[in-house]
Design a protein around this motif. Structure first.
Motif, mmCIF file in Angstrom:
data_model
loop_
_atom_site.group_PDB
_atom_site.id
_atom_site.type_symbol
_atom_site.label_atom_id
_atom_site.label_comp_id
_atom_site.label_asym_id
_atom_site.label_seq_id
_atom_site.Cartn_x
_atom_site.Cartn_y
_atom_site.Cartn_z
ATOM 1 N N LYS B 218 -15.391 58.403 35.512
ATOM 2 C CA LYS B 218 -14.043 58.800 35.909
ATOM 3 C C LYS B 218 -13.263 59.246 34.681
ATOM 4 O O LYS B 218 -12.608 60.300 34.682
ATOM 5 C CB LYS B 218 -13.321 57.641 36.598
ATOM 6 C CG LYS B 218 -13.838 57.338 38.007
ATOM 7 C CD LYS B 218 -12.946 56.317 38.703
ATOM 8 C CE LYS B 218 -13.175 56.281 40.211
ATOM 9 N NZ LYS B 218 -14.115 55.233 40.635
ATOM 10 N N ALA B 219 -13.334 58.437 33.615
ATOM 11 C CA ALA B 219 -12.578 58.772 32.396
ATOM 12 C C ALA B 219 -13.101 60.079 31.802
ATOM 13 O O ALA B 219 -12.307 60.956 31.405
ATOM 14 C CB ALA B 219 -12.695 57.640 31.384
ATOM 15 N N SER B 220 -14.417 60.230 31.756
ATOM 16 C CA SER B 220 -14.991 61.445 31.162
ATOM 17 C C SER B 220 -14.449 62.693 31.863
ATOM 18 O O SER B 220 -14.004 63.644 31.221
ATOM 19 C CB SER B 220 -16.514 61.443 31.293
ATOM 20 O OG SER B 220 -17.061 60.327 30.656
ATOM 21 N N PHE B 221 -14.529 62.670 33.178
ATOM 22 C CA PHE B 221 -14.110 63.871 33.906
ATOM 23 C C PHE B 221 -12.605 64.043 33.887
ATOM 24 O O PHE B 221 -12.095 65.161 33.858
ATOM 25 C CB PHE B 221 -14.665 63.847 35.344
ATOM 26 C CG PHE B 221 -16.086 64.335 35.413
ATOM 27 C CD1 PHE B 221 -16.362 65.696 35.429
ATOM 28 C CD2 PHE B 221 -17.151 63.455 35.411
ATOM 29 C CE1 PHE B 221 -17.679 66.158 35.471
ATOM 30 C CE2 PHE B 221 -18.466 63.910 35.445
ATOM 31 C CZ PHE B 221 -18.730 65.263 35.475
ATOM 32 N N LYS B 222 -11.900 62.932 33.892
ATOM 33 C CA LYS B 222 -10.443 63.044 33.831
ATOM 34 C C LYS B 222 -10.025 63.687 32.509
ATOM 35 O O LYS B 222 -9.137 64.538 32.471
ATOM 36 C CB LYS B 222 -9.813 61.652 33.968
ATOM 37 C CG LYS B 222 -8.424 61.717 34.531
ATOM 38 C CD LYS B 222 -7.962 60.383 35.032
ATOM 39 C CE LYS B 222 -6.543 60.575 35.585
ATOM 40 N NZ LYS B 222 -5.976 59.372 36.102
ATOM 41 N N MET B 223 -10.666 63.292 31.432
ATOM 42 C CA MET B 223 -10.355 63.866 30.127
ATOM 43 C C MET B 223 -10.636 65.370 30.121
ATOM 44 O O MET B 223 -9.896 66.143 29.535
ATOM 45 C CB MET B 223 -11.219 63.207 29.037
ATOM 46 C CG MET B 223 -10.785 61.818 28.647
ATOM 47 S SD MET B 223 -12.103 61.008 27.732
ATOM 48 C CE MET B 223 -11.231 60.510 26.267
ATOM 49 N N VAL B 224 -11.696 65.746 30.789
ATOM 50 C CA VAL B 224 -12.119 67.141 30.735
ATOM 51 C C VAL B 224 -11.359 68.003 31.741
ATOM 52 O O VAL B 224 -10.868 69.075 31.422
ATOM 53 C CB VAL B 224 -13.638 67.244 30.987
ATOM 54 C CG1 VAL B 224 -14.062 68.683 31.255
ATOM 55 C CG2 VAL B 224 -14.391 66.668 29.801
ATOM 56 N N MET B 225 -11.239 67.532 32.972
ATOM 57 C CA MET B 225 -10.669 68.395 34.008
ATOM 58 C C MET B 225 -9.536 67.785 34.801
ATOM 59 O O MET B 225 -9.044 68.392 35.751
ATOM 60 C CB MET B 225 -11.781 68.887 34.950
ATOM 61 C CG MET B 225 -12.546 67.781 35.635
ATOM 62 S SD MET B 225 -14.126 68.365 36.317
ATOM 63 C CE MET B 225 -13.577 69.284 37.737
ATOM 64 N N VAL B 378 -18.089 56.967 27.740
ATOM 65 C CA VAL B 378 -16.998 57.885 28.080
ATOM 66 C C VAL B 378 -17.123 59.188 27.299
ATOM 67 O O VAL B 378 -17.107 60.281 27.873
ATOM 68 C CB VAL B 378 -15.632 57.218 27.828
ATOM 69 C CG1 VAL B 378 -14.514 58.237 28.005
ATOM 70 C CG2 VAL B 378 -15.436 56.052 28.788
ATOM 71 N N GLN B 379 -17.253 59.082 25.979
ATOM 72 C CA GLN B 379 -17.335 60.315 25.191
ATOM 73 C C GLN B 379 -18.647 61.057 25.454
ATOM 74 O O GLN B 379 -18.683 62.287 25.486
ATOM 75 C CB GLN B 379 -17.201 60.002 23.689
ATOM 76 C CG GLN B 379 -15.809 59.516 23.281
ATOM 77 C CD GLN B 379 -14.756 60.634 23.246
ATOM 78 O OE1 GLN B 379 -14.921 61.705 23.849
ATOM 79 N NE2 GLN B 379 -13.649 60.369 22.543
ATOM 80 N N GLY B 380 -19.710 60.292 25.678
ATOM 81 C CA GLY B 380 -20.986 60.925 26.019
ATOM 82 C C GLY B 380 -20.852 61.686 27.323
ATOM 83 O O GLY B 380 -21.275 62.837 27.462
ATOM 84 N N GLY B 381 -20.243 61.025 28.304
ATOM 85 C CA GLY B 381 -20.040 61.655 29.601
ATOM 86 C C GLY B 381 -19.140 62.872 29.484
ATOM 87 O O GLY B 381 -19.311 63.867 30.203
ATOM 88 N N ARG B 382 -18.208 62.789 28.573
ATOM 89 C CA ARG B 382 -17.302 63.912 28.377
ATOM 90 C C ARG B 382 -18.060 65.118 27.837
ATOM 91 O O ARG B 382 -17.864 66.255 28.292
ATOM 92 C CB ARG B 382 -16.216 63.473 27.381
ATOM 93 C CG ARG B 382 -15.091 64.440 27.228
ATOM 94 C CD ARG B 382 -14.053 63.808 26.317
ATOM 95 N NE ARG B 382 -13.169 64.843 25.777
ATOM 96 C CZ ARG B 382 -12.597 64.763 24.588
ATOM 97 N NH1 ARG B 382 -12.807 63.708 23.806
ATOM 98 N NH2 ARG B 382 -11.803 65.725 24.165
ATOM 99 N N ALA B 383 -18.958 64.865 26.885
ATOM 100 C CA ALA B 383 -19.768 65.966 26.352
ATOM 101 C C ALA B 383 -20.599 66.593 27.461
ATOM 102 O O ALA B 383 -20.786 67.814 27.507
ATOM 103 C CB ALA B 383 -20.669 65.452 25.227
#
Ligand SMILES: Nc1nc2c(c(=O)[nH]1)N[C@H]1C(S)=C(S)[C@@H](COP(=O)(O)OP(=O)(O)OC[C@H]3O[C@@H](n4cnc5c(=O)[nH]c(N)nc54)[C@H](O)[C@@H]3O)O[C@H]1N2
Ligand SMILES: Nc1nc2c(c(=O)[nH]1)N[C@H]1C(S)=C(S)[C@@H](COP(=O)(O)OP(=O)(O)OC[C@H]3O[C@@H](n4cnc5c(=O)[nH]c(N)nc54)[C@H](O)[C@@H]3O)O[C@H]1N2
Ligand code: SF4
Ligand code: SF4
Ligand code: SF4
Ligand code: SF4
Ligand code: SF4
Ligand SMILES: [Mo]
Lengths: 255, 888, 411
Positions: B218-225, B378-383
């Motif tokens: 959730k955090a990864s995608f929220k950060m990105v989009m 989180v940061q991995g998922g964001r990448a």
């Protein structure tokens, strides 16, 4: 010949050490003379590429047919193909193949198992079967199961366990059929209507095919050129398991 | 029969078999079977009427054997559920995009080629009728607590349970510290009354299991989009790259297997990155074994190649992304060679996948629990999420879809006075914390007393914290600290064994709920009780009653609310007043029905509970369907531009119209510049827009009201809705992130730099231990179900052949698995289908409590873990364990 | 305590658990066996073919006397026929308790299926049983009439069994013996067909590569003769003090058993060679189970060690001249053949018919391994006890050796 439960060739082969061949042929001849016309040829095409190995089919079948512990009319194997370089399992659900030439039938000492002439479904007459389990040994596909009378432990609120099989609605009573019998997939035959047809829209469809999350179990009338199964078989190269035995399964696989 | 069309469907069949009329015979139905008199002739028509398909009722509802909430029909005969079948009207069972659903949909029968339910849903009857279910409230008599210690249960009445628990809660509240109640709940079943209870009681400590689940994603995608739950449009995709997600087997929604295999059939290529050859990897053309938790590095290297070779979607990046230059700088060094060292994925493979991913359209990249349940998730998922931006897969067909979240509408009850106490778990300390809380931090604080106060009571509803949380022993020790721990569960779970009061839960076939959101457009399914209701517990409360005559969870909570006399801001007895009628209601069930009805009526369906029940399949489906590129949707200005350059807030025929701006050379001024007016907006696409940079606001500051942001000026000319990120665009980088620190005090990296996870293998504990879910079971809850145990009866520990050889271990051998925190026994399964540095097993087995079938089957690895969570989102790190394995 | 008395004691004590096991089977727990759907035949089917083998074997040996007139073996003639009857009854009892619906045994005669080797087997052994009893009756008739003249229990039993027959004249005895000869002569092909049929029952199954061969009926016959012969030696030792009374006959029988054993092993080896070189995976899997599976010791110790090596050593070396050694050797054969039977039935079924089916579900009824449950063991030993009691009863009530002076015989 295709509609006879036992082909003559097969008969000779199996008559074995003791059979009096003449009598046997006479028997078959009588059976053929009185054979009703085949109206359908129910079968399946199982698309292993769509199958995800979830085994919903296994459970749906158990619930539909109210089978006891140890009895699974279909199971899902998860083995890599021989010679696979990746080791990736091929998921494959495996009901009874309703062979056109079924080795389980000629061995039955009491004719309790037989192929329905009208639609090719191989059934077991629970009232006739003596529970010798010879057919289990004879089926080359492990499609038959013995009911040893095991029971699931459920709350009394679950009520009595009544199987709709063959529209017989039998309760499980110790010592009474189907306990002690050979059992197998019968293409959920109890869901057929009076005409012997299924109705997918009304939910009268084999339970495994009805629930399949991969939509991998395609059921239908192999004799009906318009059916989905017939169409797929026309358009794809399908295989059957252990063709070399001459059993001619009514269940095909796409790999 | 609950609804018209189903009735029609069944009536049709009924007449077809001629079974409708009394005395009709069904003999002919098995014409081929009957051989003279001695064949297996069918039973009597009377039997068929009693037990056959036409007997009883088929009631539409939703499954909850896992969180998937798929539609079902429950066949109820003589008050007993005899079968559960798929509900073909519910899109959740078929597809997550509307065209795929509607194209195959016939209003009379649902989807034409039939829909599905998974094994857990099919087997749910056996959990309903599980003989080990808890039937009556129980009270502990043995003060000593432990998962393996007999609590000395004493069965008590519902009155006594509610009174005693209520009394304790009243004491806590009367002492002025309602925050000393901690509440853990499942995350989408009857959560609203629980949240209302917490709000009115006065505790900020309502938490739910999402932080055990996927808040890292959730955090990864929220950060990105800017959206926390985008869904993958598999069926329209041609290239599917999955990181640590097993959707064909960890079937989160039952449409997943279909849309994925359908995509493959349509020619899509699927690549699965996973240390283990998961069942999804088995369906993929390519399995990429990876060292656990290094997915971020692989994603950056893929980005490196795509950027290096200029294969990315330049138009998308230019129009719809920010921070690309920072990202470009970040990936400049992330070469495939670099990533190979870290991930063990060959550089050549990385190059190839990057090329395929960027050149096959449409392509999509997704990630779930695998990388997510690690401390660098989180940061991995964001990448990983950003790869979608590179290939332009954002909210486009075949890409990541932002779902339409309109469903039922709930407005939380407002307490008499606002809650001032801080959350016990210090959720707000986390930069991307999720409203579900941070279980691990709460347990830590309970255990070592480091929290802002000392909680006295705990309420755990529909969760098995001990086995589901990381570090089982630590979780158990923490829970033991509570003065009163109440567990609402259907079984005597490991967690329930620590309870002071164990309250029987309902099975999903015994209760209500409303389910939405798991497809990309608005659809709302109703869950309704299909059994129970005949028996009433002797009680001062009036309620429907499950099969044991027990309260449903929401009724128990409402009863507690009444016991405590909880009032809302308007002074109403919240748990007694009907949400629509505003009248007192005696029956707890009727009270909840009105709550639900209100949510449905005011929400997207606009239907009452009874109207919902009457819909085919008891599901409401928005006919508008899936919308794509919602971020690019053109906005219509609410402001009216006169020919003379005056801007008004309302159309000309509105008497109350006010002039809000004047236009000078295409720029909006509140008042003439000469009068000190400042520029507040621009003319974009022939419309007047108030702006704040690229952000479009819904109006000027009129009468002190703050303008709301409604969209973005993309490229300076087009007013668009944009993404829900601070910039309105996909954010490759966001410098402001660094303003917040994670729990370790480290500023959040503005770009997703790869950082190794905390817990790394060493000489003593050289192996990574991971775990996963498979189709056969749900978490820790399904292992007393003999049908599911028949398809999967244990969870052998998988180990690579080479590794086993090195350790002198053999297939089928019993081994001891040890970490620095604990050890357990397991049976080894030696295979080539797992990374050589990794061992792993299906999660959920190894019960010490629960029931006769579950107990002692397979292994639990929870004791080997620490009570740990990711410091950015609070995600529990279930998959971050290092172990050694030796012969038992 | 004499051997005979020990017999009685063991037999009667054994009946108690047997009756309990039967009660369990029908009234408490029909699922008490460890059989499943992968291995649907187990201990009891092995025991069944063991017993029918013994029956066919001892009957065929009795034909040496009554068909081929080999007087040397005369002393065991009646015992041989009696043994054939008792072991056949035990076989029927075993299989009756094994099948799911013994109450429907008559279906086999009503719902005729001529293609079923099992049906043929049942029809043939029914005939065979009738024939055996008739032959035995004619053999004993005159002695029964004489014994019936004595008052008391024995006399009463003899009177009943003689079914009103009074005549002990030479002529009548001669006619009896003619009947015996006719019946025995018919019995020979019947026994061959019947037991060959049992072999065929297995052999015809294309689904089971381990069984699927033309050798199977032949192997069944040879092994039946070997085990039946051995059992007769043992029975004679117990009931007739054979080592003293019929020394020469025992030694001769020892030679026959040795010959049959060697023939049997020859067939077995050729069967194995064909199977292994044909390298049918199913055959190989079964074979591996036999020699190196979880119950490897059944093969190496019981079947090869006790059933082959020990008797061959005793029968082929100078020991063969000591009747006690021969008896010991034959005892070993009788025991060792239990292993032979187990190793036909179970390993033939164990290999998966489709790769992966036994792993596909976790259920003991779907396991490819099988070990009999305590209940199955008890029932098996109980059936053994029934056998002991039947033998003891026969010995007590029936004229197992001739009462009349040899002049009464025909030849
Ligand atoms: N049958 C079933 N279905 C379920 C559930 C269930 O309990 N049972 N639970 C539901 C819920 S709540 C959720 S959240 C979803 C979760 O669904 P998934 O996200 O698929 O969950 P897991 O199976 O835990 O993990 C996915 C994969 O991650 C791999 N993995 C582990 N560590 C790593 C790593 O470091 N890197 C990579 N790339 N892979 C890794 C595992 O081998 C596994 O195959 O499933 C849902 N669906
Ligand atoms: N090691 C490891 N741990 C994990 C995961 C993993 O992959 N590996 N996955 C994580 C994920 S993704 C999640 S979502 C969590 C889930 O973790 P939990 O939410 O704790 O889910 P379960 O473990 O299934 O426990 C559910 C409990 O609720 C009870 N229950 C079931 N149905 C009902 C009901 O209808 N009413 C009531 N009142 N009780 C009911 C069950 O008996 C059981 O005790 O686990 C997480 N934990
Ligand atoms: S239900 Fe369908 S997808 Fe699942 S295992 Fe069976 S055939 Fe395969
Ligand atoms: S698969 Fe087996 S049980 Fe089914 S028809 Fe063929 S032989 Fe008979
Ligand atoms: S078990 Fe029943 S169906 Fe099978 S062969 Fe024996 S009698 Fe026939
Ligand atoms: S067709 Fe019916 S009986 Fe056969 S496997 Fe499928 S569900 Fe079971
Ligand atoms: S995925 Fe399966 S268990 Fe989960 S809700 Fe859907 S049908 Fe039920
Ligand atoms: Mo989850």
């Amino acid at each position: 010949m295709a509609t006879s439960p036992v082909s003559r060739r097969d008969l000779f082969k199996r008559a074995g050490a003791g059979a009096v061949v003449g009598a046997a042929i006479a028997h078959t001849a009588v059976a053929e003379a009185t054979a009703p016309v085949r109206k359908h040829h129910w079968g399946m095409v199982i698309d292993t590429r769509r199958c995800v190995g979830c085994e919903a089919c296994v459970i749906a079948c158990k619930i539909e047919n109210k089978t006891p512990p140890g009895v699974f009319y279909t199971v899902v194997t998860k083995e890599p193909l021989a010679g696979s370089t990746t080791g990736k399992p091929v998921f494959m659900t495996k009901p009874c193949f309703h062979c056109e030439n079924p080795p389980c039938i000629p061995v039955c000492p009491v004719n309790a198992t037989y192929k329905r002439k009208t639609d090719g479904i191989v059934v077991v007459d629970y009232d006739r079967c003596i529970g010798c389990r010879y057919c289990l040994a004879a089926c080359p596909y492990g499609a038959r199961y013995a009911d040893f009378g095991d029971e699931y432990d459920l709350l009394p609120m679950a009520g009595e366990n009544v199987s709709p099989e063959y529209k017989q609605y039998r309760e499980r009573v110790p010592g009474q059929s189907p306990i002690g019998n050979a059992r197998k997939c019968q293409f959920c035959m109890h869901l057929q209507d009076e005409q012997g047809t299924y109705d997918r829209e009304a939910g009268r469809w084999p339970a495994c095919a009805k629930t399949c999350p991969g939509h991998a179990i395609i059921f239908g009338d192999l004799d009906d050129p318009e059916s989905e199964v017939a169409t797929i078989l026309r358009e794809h190269n399908a295989v059957r398991v252990k063709e070399e035995l001459g059993t001619e399964p009514s269940v095909y696989y796409l790999l | 029969m609950e609804q018209d069309i189903t009735r029609r469907r069944f009536l049709k069949t009924l007449s077809a078999v001629g079974g409708g009329a009394a005395g009709a015979t069904v003999t002919a139905a098995t014409a081929g079977v009957v051989r003279g008199a001695e064949g297996p002739s069918p039973g009597s028509a009377a039997l068929e009427r009693r037990y056959g398909r036409e007997a009883g009722e088929w009631i539409a509802s939703c499954c909850n054997a896992c969180g998937g909430q798929c539609g079902i029909f429950a066949h109820v005969v003589e008050g007993k559920v005899v079968k559960i079948e798929p509900n073909p009207w519910n899109p959740n069972n078929y597809s997550n995009i509307s065209t795929d659903f509607f194209d195959n949909f016939d209003p009379a029968i649902g989807v034409r080629d039939g829909s599905s339910i998974c094994p857990k849903g099919n087997a749910a009857i056996f959990s309903l009728y599980d003989p080990d279910r808890v039937a009556m409230p129980r009270k502990r008599t043995n003060p000593e607590k432990g998962v393996d210690i007999d609590p000395g249960w004493q069965e008590i009445s519902w009155n006594q349970a509610v009174e005693e628990i209520g009394a304790k809660l009243r004491t806590i509240r009367d002492a002025g510290h309602p925050e000393e109640l901690l509440w853990w709940s499942e995350d989408h079943s009857f959560t609203h009354p629980q949240q209302d209870f917490c709000a009115l009681y006065g505790t900020p400590n309502y938490s739910n299991h999402a932080n055990l689940c996927d808040v890292a994603r959730k955090a990864s995608f929220k950060m990105v989009m800017g959206d926390e739950r985008p869904l993958t449009d598999f069926v329209q995709s041609k290239y599917i790259l999955l990181f640590g997600w097993n959707p064909t087997s960890a079937i989160k929604w039952v449409h997943l297997p279909r849309i994925i295999t359908k995509a493959l059939e349509n020619g899509a290529r699927m690549v699965v990155v996973d240390p283990n050859l998961s069942d999804t990897a088995a369906k993929a053309q390519e399995w990429v074994p990876i060292r656990p938790s290094t997915d971020g590095a692989l994603a950056l290297a893929l980005g490196h190649v795509i950027v290096r070779d200029r294969l990315y979607d330049e138009a998308f990046v230019k129009d719809w992304a920010v921070g690309f230059n920072e990202y470009r700088r970040l990936v400049a060094d992330a070469t495939p060679k670099w990533a190979e060292e870290i991930t063990s994925v060959p550089a050549k493979t990385i190059e190839r996948i990057a090329h395929d991913l960027a050149t096959t359209k449409p392509a999509v990249v997704d990630v779930w629990s695998g990388p997510g349940q690690h401390s660098n998730g989180v940061q991995g998922g964001r990448a990983i999420a950003l790869l979608n931006a590179l290939v332009g897969a954002m909210d486009r067909p075949g890409g990541m879809i932002i779902p339409d979240k309109r469903g039922s509408k709930w407005s939380q009850a407002s307490p008499e006075k606002p809650i001032e106490a801080p959350r016990f778990d210090g959720l707000s300390d986390l930069p991307w914390g999720h409203s579900s809380g941070v279980y691990g931090r709460g347990f830590q604080r309970l255990l070592d007393g480091s929290g802002p106060y000392t909680p006295k009571a705990g309420m755990c509803v529909f969760q098995n914290l001990v086995m589901s949380g990381p570090g089982s022993t630590h979780v158990a020790d923490a829970l033991k600290k509570l003065e009163m721990f109440v567990v609402v569960d259907t079984s005597e779970s490991e967690t329930a064994r620590l309870a002071d009061y164990l309250i029987p839960g309902t099975h999903f076939l015994e209760r209500y709920d409303v389910n939405s959101h798991w497809v990309t457009w608005s659809a709302v399914g109703l869950r309704q009780p299909v059994v129970g209701g005949e028996s009433q517990a002797s009680s001062k409360y009036d309620f429907r009653g499950g099969i044991f005559g027990q309260m449903a969870e929401y009724e128990f909570v409402a009863a507690l609310g009444r016991e405590l006399g909880l009032k809302d801001r308007d002074g109403n007895d919240f748990f007694s007043i009907g949400a629509i009628s505003r009248e007192p209601i005696v029956s707890l069930t009727a009270w909840y029905e009105e709550q639900l009805s209100n949510e449905l009526k005011t929400g997207a369906p606009g239907k009452t509970l009874d109207e919902m029940k009457a819909l085919p399949g008891a599901v409401w489906v928005d006919e508008k369907g899936t919308a794509y590129e919602k971020y690019a949707a053109a906005l219509k200005s609410k402001l009216v531009l006169d020919a003379d350059g005056t801007v008004w807030d309302k159309p000309a025929d509105d008497a109350s119209r006010k002039q809000v701006a004047i236009v000078v050379d295409g720029v909006l001024f509140e008042k003439p510049e000469a009068d000190g007016g400042v520029a507040v907006g621009r003319i974009i696409a022939d419309q007047a827009w108030f702006t704040d940079g690229d952000k479009l606001l819904d109006g000027p500051k009129l009468e002190g009201k703050k303008p709301k942001q409604i969209g973005y000026a993309i490229g300076g000319t087009d007013p668009r809705r944009g993404f829900f990120t601070p910039s309105g665009k996909v954010e490759f980088a966001n410098a402001k992130f660094a303003d917040k620190s994670d729990l370790t005090g480290t500023p959040v990296d503005p770009v997703p730099t790869y950082k190794p996870r905390d817990w790394q293998p060493d000489a003593e504990y050289p192996l990574y231990l991971i775990n996963w879910k498979e189709a056969s079971h749900t978490h820790t809850r399904s292992h007393n179900n003999p049908l599911l145990m028949a398809i999967q009866g244990s969870n052998p520990l998988r180990m690579n052949t080479a590794t086993a050889q090195k350790l002198g271990l053999a297939d089928g051998q019993e081994v001891v698995v040890e970490s620095q925190y604990g050890s357990t026994r397991a049976v080894l399964a030696v295979t080539n289908a797992i990374h050589p540095e990794v061992v792993g097993a299906q999660h959920g087995f190894g019960h010490q409590a629960f029931g006769k079938v579950a107990r002692g089957k397979g292994s639990a690895f929870g004791d080997l873990n620490r009570m740990a969570f990711d410091p950015i989102s609070g995600q529990a790190t279930h998959k971050e364990i290092c172990v050694r394995v030796r012969k038992a | 305590m004499t051997l005979k008395r020990a017999f009685w004691v063991v037999g009667i004590l054994g009946l108690i658990p047997f009756l309990w096991a039967v009660y369990v089977r029908f009234f408490v727990h029909p699922d008490a066996s460890n059989l499943g759907s992968v291995v649907p035949w187990g201990l009891h089917v092995a025991q069944y073919i063991y017993f029918v083998g013994l029956s066919a074997g001892s009957f065929l040996l009795s034909s040496l006397v009554y068909v081929f007139g080999m007087k040397r073996f005369e002393p065991i003639g009646r015992l041989a026929v009696f043994t054939a009857i008792v072991t056949l009854l035990l076989a029927l009892l075993t299989i009756g308790l094994d099948i799911g619906h013994i109450d429907r045994f008559w279906h086999v005669f009503v719902f005729v299926n001529p293609t079923s080797p099992m049906a043929w087997m049942i029809w043939l052994y029914t005939l065979y049983l009738v024939l055996l009893i008739a032959e035995f009756w004619f053999l004993m008739r005159s002695d029964l009439v004489i014994a019936g003249r004595v008052p008391g229990m024995r006399g009463w039993v003899s009177r009943v069994l003689s079914i009103g027959s009074r005549d002990t004249s030479e002529g009548r005895i001669t006619r009896d013996m003619r009947w015996v000869r006719i019946l025995a002569t018919i019995g020979v092909p019947l026994a061959v067909m019947f037991h060959g049929g049992v072999g065929a029952l297995f052999g015809v199954l294309a689904s089971r590569p381990f069984w699927n061969s033309g050798m199977f009926p032949i192997i069944f016959l040879v092994s039946a003769l070997a085990s039946g012969g051995a059992l007769l030696v043992v029975a004679s030792a117990i009931f007739q003090q054979g080592w003293k009374a019929h020394r020469a006959m025992i030694l001769d029988l020892g030679k026959i058993v040795l010959g049959l054993l060697l023939l049997d092993i020859l067939f077995q080896i050729s069967e194995a060679l064909i199977g292994l070189y044909g390298s049918d995976p199913g055959f190989v899997a079964s074979f591996e189970l036999v020699v190196a599976g979880p119950y490897w010791y059944v093969f190496w110790f019981l079947q090869i060690g006790v059933g082959f090596v020990v008797p061959v050593i005793l029968l082929a070396t100078p020991f063969r001249r000591d009747p006690r050694a021969v008896i010991l050797a034959c005892g070993a054969v009788v025991i060792g053949f239990v292993g032979v039977r187990l190793n036909i039935v179970i390993p033939g079924l164990s290999p998966e018919e489709i790769r992966g089916i036994t792993q596909s579900v976790t259920d003991p009824r779907m396991a490819s391994s099988y070990f009999p449950s305590a209940w199955e063991w008890i029932l098996s030993f109980g059936i053994g006890a029934v056998g002991l009691v039947l033998f003891a009863l026969g010995d007590y009530f029936l004229p197992m050796t001739r009462h009349l002076p040899p002049t009464a015989t025909q030849d």
